[in-house]
Design a protein around this motif. Structure first.
Motif, mmCIF file in Angstrom:
data_model
loop_
_atom_site.group_PDB
_atom_site.id
_atom_site.type_symbol
_atom_site.label_atom_id
_atom_site.label_comp_id
_atom_site.label_asym_id
_atom_site.label_seq_id
_atom_site.Cartn_x
_atom_site.Cartn_y
_atom_site.Cartn_z
ATOM 1 N N UNK A 255 34.023 42.817 33.972
ATOM 2 C CA UNK A 255 35.271 42.745 33.105
ATOM 3 C C UNK A 255 36.224 41.486 33.764
ATOM 4 N N UNK A 256 35.378 40.618 34.048
ATOM 5 C CA UNK A 256 35.819 39.312 34.366
ATOM 6 C C UNK A 256 35.020 38.283 33.715
ATOM 7 N N UNK A 257 34.909 36.917 34.437
ATOM 8 C CA UNK A 257 33.979 35.966 33.946
ATOM 9 C C UNK A 257 32.929 36.048 34.094
ATOM 10 N N UNK A 258 31.997 35.601 33.443
ATOM 11 C CA UNK A 258 30.379 35.439 33.243
ATOM 12 C C UNK A 258 30.186 33.739 33.647
ATOM 13 N N UNK A 259 29.591 33.852 34.812
ATOM 14 C CA UNK A 259 29.463 32.473 35.283
ATOM 15 C C UNK A 259 27.962 32.111 35.666
ATOM 16 N N UNK A 260 27.763 30.842 35.554
ATOM 17 C CA UNK A 260 26.232 30.353 35.584
ATOM 18 C C UNK A 260 26.008 29.201 36.555
ATOM 19 N N UNK A 261 26.372 29.478 37.613
ATOM 20 C CA UNK A 261 26.352 28.081 38.376
ATOM 21 C C UNK A 261 24.864 27.855 39.013
ATOM 22 N N UNK A 262 24.715 26.600 39.520
ATOM 23 C CA UNK A 262 23.358 26.462 40.331
ATOM 24 C C UNK A 262 23.448 27.355 41.650
ATOM 25 N N UNK A 263 24.852 27.294 42.261
ATOM 26 C CA UNK A 263 24.822 28.008 43.625
ATOM 27 C C UNK A 263 26.003 29.038 43.737
ATOM 28 N N UNK A 264 25.555 30.049 44.055
ATOM 29 C CA UNK A 264 26.775 31.239 43.974
ATOM 30 C C UNK A 264 26.856 31.913 45.537
ATOM 31 N N UNK A 265 27.944 31.836 46.104
ATOM 32 C CA UNK A 265 27.958 32.536 47.536
ATOM 33 C C UNK A 265 29.028 33.820 47.121
ATOM 34 N N UNK A 266 28.281 34.777 47.576
ATOM 35 C CA UNK A 266 29.053 36.255 47.258
ATOM 36 C C UNK A 266 29.519 36.617 48.807
ATOM 37 N N UNK A 267 30.663 36.377 49.190
ATOM 38 C CA UNK A 267 31.145 36.606 50.724
ATOM 39 C C UNK A 267 31.707 38.076 50.807
ATOM 40 N N UNK A 268 31.182 38.909 51.488
ATOM 41 C CA UNK A 268 32.048 40.154 51.666
ATOM 42 C C UNK A 268 32.092 40.897 50.295
ATOM 43 N N UNK A 269 31.045 40.812 49.489
ATOM 44 C CA UNK A 269 30.778 41.466 48.334
ATOM 45 C C UNK A 269 29.636 42.226 48.344
ATOM 46 N N UNK A 270 29.798 43.620 47.788
ATOM 47 C CA UNK A 270 28.594 44.421 48.083
ATOM 48 C C UNK A 270 27.545 44.438 47.096
ATOM 49 N N UNK A 271 27.955 43.721 46.046
ATOM 50 C CA UNK A 271 26.822 43.542 44.846
ATOM 51 C C UNK A 271 26.753 44.694 44.158
ATOM 52 N N UNK A 272 27.845 45.343 43.495
ATOM 53 C CA UNK A 272 27.826 46.386 42.626
ATOM 54 C C UNK A 272 27.391 45.942 41.158
ATOM 55 N N UNK A 273 26.860 46.701 40.334
ATOM 56 C CA UNK A 273 26.379 46.291 39.095
ATOM 57 C C UNK A 273 27.150 45.560 38.282
ATOM 58 N N UNK A 274 28.484 45.994 38.416
ATOM 59 C CA UNK A 274 29.374 45.208 37.383
ATOM 60 C C UNK A 274 29.751 43.919 37.906
ATOM 61 N N UNK A 275 29.556 43.396 39.281
ATOM 62 C CA UNK A 275 29.679 42.071 39.801
ATOM 63 C C UNK A 275 28.608 41.480 39.359
ATOM 64 N N UNK A 276 27.353 42.004 39.564
ATOM 65 C CA UNK A 276 26.115 41.231 39.336
ATOM 66 C C UNK A 276 26.245 40.828 37.442
#
Ligand SMILES: Cc1cc2nc3c(=O)[nH]c(=O)nc-3n(C[C@H](O)[C@H](O)[C@H](O)COP(=O)(O)OP(=O)(O)OC[C@H]3O[C@@H](n4cnc5c(N)ncnc54)[C@H](O)[C@@H]3O)c2cc1C
Ligand SMILES: Nc1ncnc2c1ncn2[C@@H]1O[C@H](COP(=O)(O)O)[C@@H](O)[C@H]1O
Lengths: 325, 266
Positions: A255-276
């Motif tokens: 429910x946010x933006x769909x991004x497509x970078x060459x490098x993505x840092x997930x900092x203090x993010x658990x990796x829920x399916x909706x974030x993925x």
């Protein structure tokens, strides 16, 4: 009449957007395979000058539509692009899967009866036809489509293809097109900037996102410091947004933006399916999380299991050193 | 005002998607269906508009889909919509967005409309096409990705704010119009228990193709302009290099080295 691969070149305030050159790159490839001419259309106010860059990027012909209007307008652009498509019958039309491209292509496809695939992440020619691959179910699977109508329209996710090579010795024939006097029923009155001068998340090549673990809006400062060093845009998880640490315009995910970078840092993010759902197509994913069992590590290419408050400042220092070399 | 909200029933965001071995589709066993999240913003905005007008305005939900769609329609009615139209016909199977939009536009036209709210995109195929296509077929203006909406006092137009990259477009749109709704527009309400009870008695008109005046060649796969060739599962992601139990400084140095030398992204 030669078959054409037509690129809808996007500009804002008279500047070509990066996606336009990305489309020229893949457009050239498709045109070569189809034996078609690569052409482009650019619409706006005082945009004829952009034909030069599009020519250098490989367009044989650039259609220029002058609207006399400062801002994008759905109805005026729809009319102009639809008229052009009806007249030139390109077999392939490419647009960016951007705010403008999404708005325009759905309406144009309905008007001209074209087969549309939005947000494509791969385009290729098979048996003389365009095959369009796109993610579905927020990136949990893909479908491949073809148009059963004579015109195929594909909108392409930004950062999917590299930009076309610019060769100043190439130039395009400029063809002025009529922008019919439509009286639009929806008009942009004003554009209000909501972000700084960094690229938008949807266009950024590097993203540093923070999650619930940031604990406060002020703490995003360490992510901004790192982002500034490596030229990244800062994003956030929904938990960070819902907790008020970051505005919704920074949210990455379902429910946010769909991004497509060459490098993505997930900092203090658990990796829920909706974030993925929002960042799965990133080329390289780096996770920083103190919980070794956080699901994000299943998706990450690289990771550090440690406290973000010690890792991030050290990373910033290391990047600074590296980039100073 | 006749307020119309179009909603789609989709698999819940937690659903594990499994592509069938022959690539013809996904396994649908055990899927839990919900109202597409962006459509909840559309329902809420329709309800808020009705409440603000406080006149004889109505909120009608329209959904195109199979039998099970009724559950999502009931959810919308439980939130407060007045009535619904459920378009259901086996001939709709395999239709693309444009074929769906064609059916939808006719159903909306037959009902009458002053404003139509849709979601920004349905989270199944994530196409973001049906809204603008319906607007085109109804010959009304559209505003996509609306994050703010305000009806003018004379009710003939609205001021809306549409999200674009790094900015908001402030748009004046005359009615009737179609707006696709973005997160942030509102906070959708939950259905209350009395709401759920009342929803059971609210009218849901069941409509098939004949009732809309279409024949089978105009809808479904036959009336579509794109064809799905195949479905593909996600490629396997290689296990990543996760640095743990190292001294922080060393791990950071190693990560930077990997990003530069192996991944070549810095
Ligand atoms: C319909 C729907 C839509 C949704 N849409 C989105 C969306 O668009 N985007 C989105 O992101 N989510 C979305 N969600 C929410 C999603 O399910 C998760 O709740 C959310 O992503 C969690 O955010 P988080 O990872 O920041 O928080 P958490 O899950 O709480 O994770 C925080 C992580 O930080 C780690 N941590 C804590 N302290 C430290 C520290 N000092 N150092 C290092 N690591 C630390 C923890 O180990 C943990 O893994 C949606 C949910 C639903 C139901
Ligand atoms: N079958 C459907 N029935 C009702 N509304 C739909 C249907 N499909 C799409 N919509 C509406 O159109 C929006 C965009 O859908 P899509 O183009 O499928 O991403 C959704 O959020 C709904 O509001």
């Amino acid at each position: 009449m030669a078959n054409e691969v037509l690129v809808l070149a996007e500009q804002r305030a008279g500047n070509l957007k990066k996606i336009s050159l990305e489309l020229m790159g893949i457009g050239a490839e498709l045109a070569a395979k189809l034996g078609a001419d690569l052409t482009a259309v650019v619409i706006g106010n005082g945009v004829e000058g952009l034909a030069k860059a599009l020519g250098a990027a490989g367009a044989k012909k650039v259609y220029v539509g002058e609207t006399g209007e400062k801002y994008y307008n759905t109805e005026i652009y729809t009319q102009a692009v639809s008229d052009l498509i009806k007249q030139t019958q390109p077999s392939v039309v490419l647009a960016g899967a951007t705010a403008l491209g999404r708005d325009l292509t759905a309406r144009v496809a309905a008007r001209v009866g074209a087969g549309l695939a939005t947000d494509c992440t791969e385009l290729r020619i098979e048996n003389g036809k365009l095959v369009m691959r796109r993610p579905v179910y927020s990136g949990k699977a893909y479908i491949e489509l073809e148009s059963t109508a004579p015109v195929a329209i594909a909108s392409v996710r930004p950062n999917t293809y590299g930009p076309a090579a610019q060769d100043a010795s190439r130039s395009a024939e400029v063809v002025k097109i009529d922008v019919k006097a439509v009286t639009p029923r929806a008009v942009v009155k004003e554009i209000v900037k909501t972000a700084g001068d960094k690229p938008d998340l949807t266009e950024a090549e590097i993203i540093v996102s923070g999650g619930r673990a940031m604990k406060a809006a002020e703490n995003f400062k360490i992510l901004h410091e790192m982002a500034d060093v490596i030229g990244a845009t800062v994003g956030a998880s929904r938990a960070a947004v819902d907790s008020g640490y970051a505005p919704h315009s920074m949210q990455v995910g379902q429910t946010g933006k769909v991004v497509n970078p060459k490098l993505y840092f997930a900092v203090g993010i658990s990796g829920a399916i909706q974030h993925l759902a929002g960042m799965r197509t990133s080329k390289v994913i780096v996770a920083i999380n103190k919980d070794p069992d956080a699901p994000i590590f299943q998706k990450a290419d690289y990771g550090i299991v440690d406290d973000l408050y010690t890792v991030v400042p050290l990373l910033t220092q290391e990047f600074k050193k590296l980039l100073a070399e | 005002m006749k307020i119309v909200v179009i909603i789609k029933q989709v698999p819940d965001t937690e659903t594990k998607i499994k592509v069938k071995a022959d690539g013809s589709g996904i396994e649908t066993d055990g899927i839990k269906y919900v109202v597409s999240p962006y459509d909840e913003f559309a329902i809420e905005e329709g309800l808020r508009l009705k409440e603000k007008l406080a006149d004889d305005s109505t909120v009608t939900v329209v959904s195109v889909g199979p039998e099970r769609t009724i559950e999502s329609i009931r959810t919308a009615l439980a939130m407060g919509a007045d009535d619904a139209i459920h378009v259901n016909d086996p001939a709709l199977e395999g239709g693309d967005s444009l074929a769906t939009a064609r059916v939808m536009a006719k159903a909306i036209k037959d009902h009458g409309f002053d404003i139509v709210f849709a979601g920004k995109q349905a989270i199944d195929l994530d196409q973001a096409q049906v809204g603008p296509a319906v607007a085109e077929l109804l010959d009304i203006p559209q505003v996509n990705v609306v994050a703010k909406f305000e009806l003018a006092a004379d009710k003939t137009k609205a001021t809306v704010s549409r999200r674009i990259e790094g900015a908001d477009e402030l748009i004046e749109v005359s009615l009737p119009a179609l707006l696709t709704c973005e997160k942030g527009l509102n906070e959708p309400r939950y259905a209350s228990l009395p709401g759920i009870m009342k929803a059971k008695k609210k009218p849901v008109k069941q409509v098939d193709l004949a009732a809309l005046g279409f024949n089978a060649s105009e809808v479904g796969a036959a009336g579509s302009h794109v064809k799905i060739l195949k479905w593909l599962p996600l490629p396997e992601r290689q296990a990543g290099k996760i640095l743990k139990g190292m001294e922080t400084q060393a791990a950071v140095k190693e990560l930077v080295r990997l990003l530069r030398e192996e991944a070549k992204v810095i």
